[in-house]
Design a protein around this motif. Structure first.
Motif, short mmCIF file in Angstrom:
data_model
loop_
_atom_site.label_atom_id
_atom_site.label_comp_id
_atom_site.label_asym_id
_atom_site.label_seq_id
_atom_site.Cartn_x
_atom_site.Cartn_y
_atom_site.Cartn_z
N LEU A 120 17.75 -6.16 24.66
CA LEU A 120 16.35 -5.77 24.52
C LEU A 120 16.00 -4.70 25.54
O LEU A 120 16.25 -4.88 26.75
CB LEU A 120 15.49 -7.01 24.73
CG LEU A 120 14.12 -7.06 24.10
CD1 LEU A 120 14.19 -6.82 22.60
CD2 LEU A 120 13.47 -8.40 24.38
N ALA A 127 10.36 -3.45 25.95
CA ALA A 127 10.06 -4.28 24.77
C ALA A 127 9.43 -5.60 25.20
O ALA A 127 9.94 -6.28 26.08
CB ALA A 127 11.33 -4.53 23.97
N ALA A 143 10.87 -9.55 20.36
CA ALA A 143 11.97 -9.20 19.44
C ALA A 143 11.75 -9.93 18.12
O ALA A 143 11.37 -11.10 18.10
CB ALA A 143 13.31 -9.61 20.03
N THR A 171 12.72 -4.40 17.63
CA THR A 171 11.51 -4.43 18.43
C THR A 171 10.70 -3.20 18.06
O THR A 171 11.25 -2.09 18.01
CB THR A 171 11.81 -4.49 19.95
OG1 THR A 171 10.57 -4.62 20.65
CG2 THR A 171 12.60 -3.32 20.46
#
Length: 174
Positions: free
Chosen positions: A97, A101, A104, A65
């Motif tokens: 994640l 973020a 991805a 990310t």
């Protein structure tokens, strides 16, 4: 003496089953979970009518990310999949994640070689160039906590001189 040997074997097997059932681990969740929200990555074979078996393994998964790698925990199922079995989405693993973020970037690399069986015979699959890459938004991941890559085998395996070559034709489902 034979009776004791049979009982020892049976008791060993029962002990192994009992110990194997403890913990309830799914084979992916580590003892200490990395920071971030956990999402699963799965792979499903589609359009496999031509094949009795399509055996492939995943060699490497990269999740990033904003260019930063995200922790990924592999599932043992990712190493040996029969993608002709279109009723099962194989768990490749889970990624974590970070909370900030928004998306991805995912890239799945297959093992170099695989195998197939069709009614007319068997053969090898050259999967060296068969990587799958896509970007997925967090909002889609949060709907079901997983993403499924559908690999359309009819449109992904091409006959060459010595083997079939994997050039993935995919669809991503959340």
């Amino acid at each position: 003496m034979k009776t004791n040997t049979k009982w020892m074997g049976l008791s060993s097997m029962l002990l192994a089953l009992a110990l194997g059932g403890c913990g309830g681990s799914d084979g992916v969740t580590p003892v200490s979970e990395p920071e971030g929200d956990r999402f699963e990555l799965r792979l499903l074979g589609q359009d496999a009518e031509l094949y009795e078996k399509v055996l492939l393994g995943v060699g490497r998964v990269e999740v990033t990310t904003k260019g930063v790698p995200v922790p990924f925990r592999y599932s043992p199922a990712a190493r040996s999949m029969d993608l002709a079995r279109t009723d099962h989405a194989y768990l490749l693993g889970a990624f974590y994640l970070p909370a900030d973020a928004q998306d991805a970037d995912i890239r799945v690399h297959f093992d170099d070689m695989g195998a197939f069986r069709e009614p007319g015979g068997t053969g090898l699959i050259n999967a060296r160039s068969g990587s799958i890459g896509f970007k997925t938004p967090r909002s889609e991941l949060e709907k079901r906590n997983h993403v499924v890559i559908q690999l359309h085998l009819k449109d992904s395996l091409f006959q060459t001189r010595g083997a079939r070559v994997l050039l993935p034709s995919t669809y991503v489902v959340h």
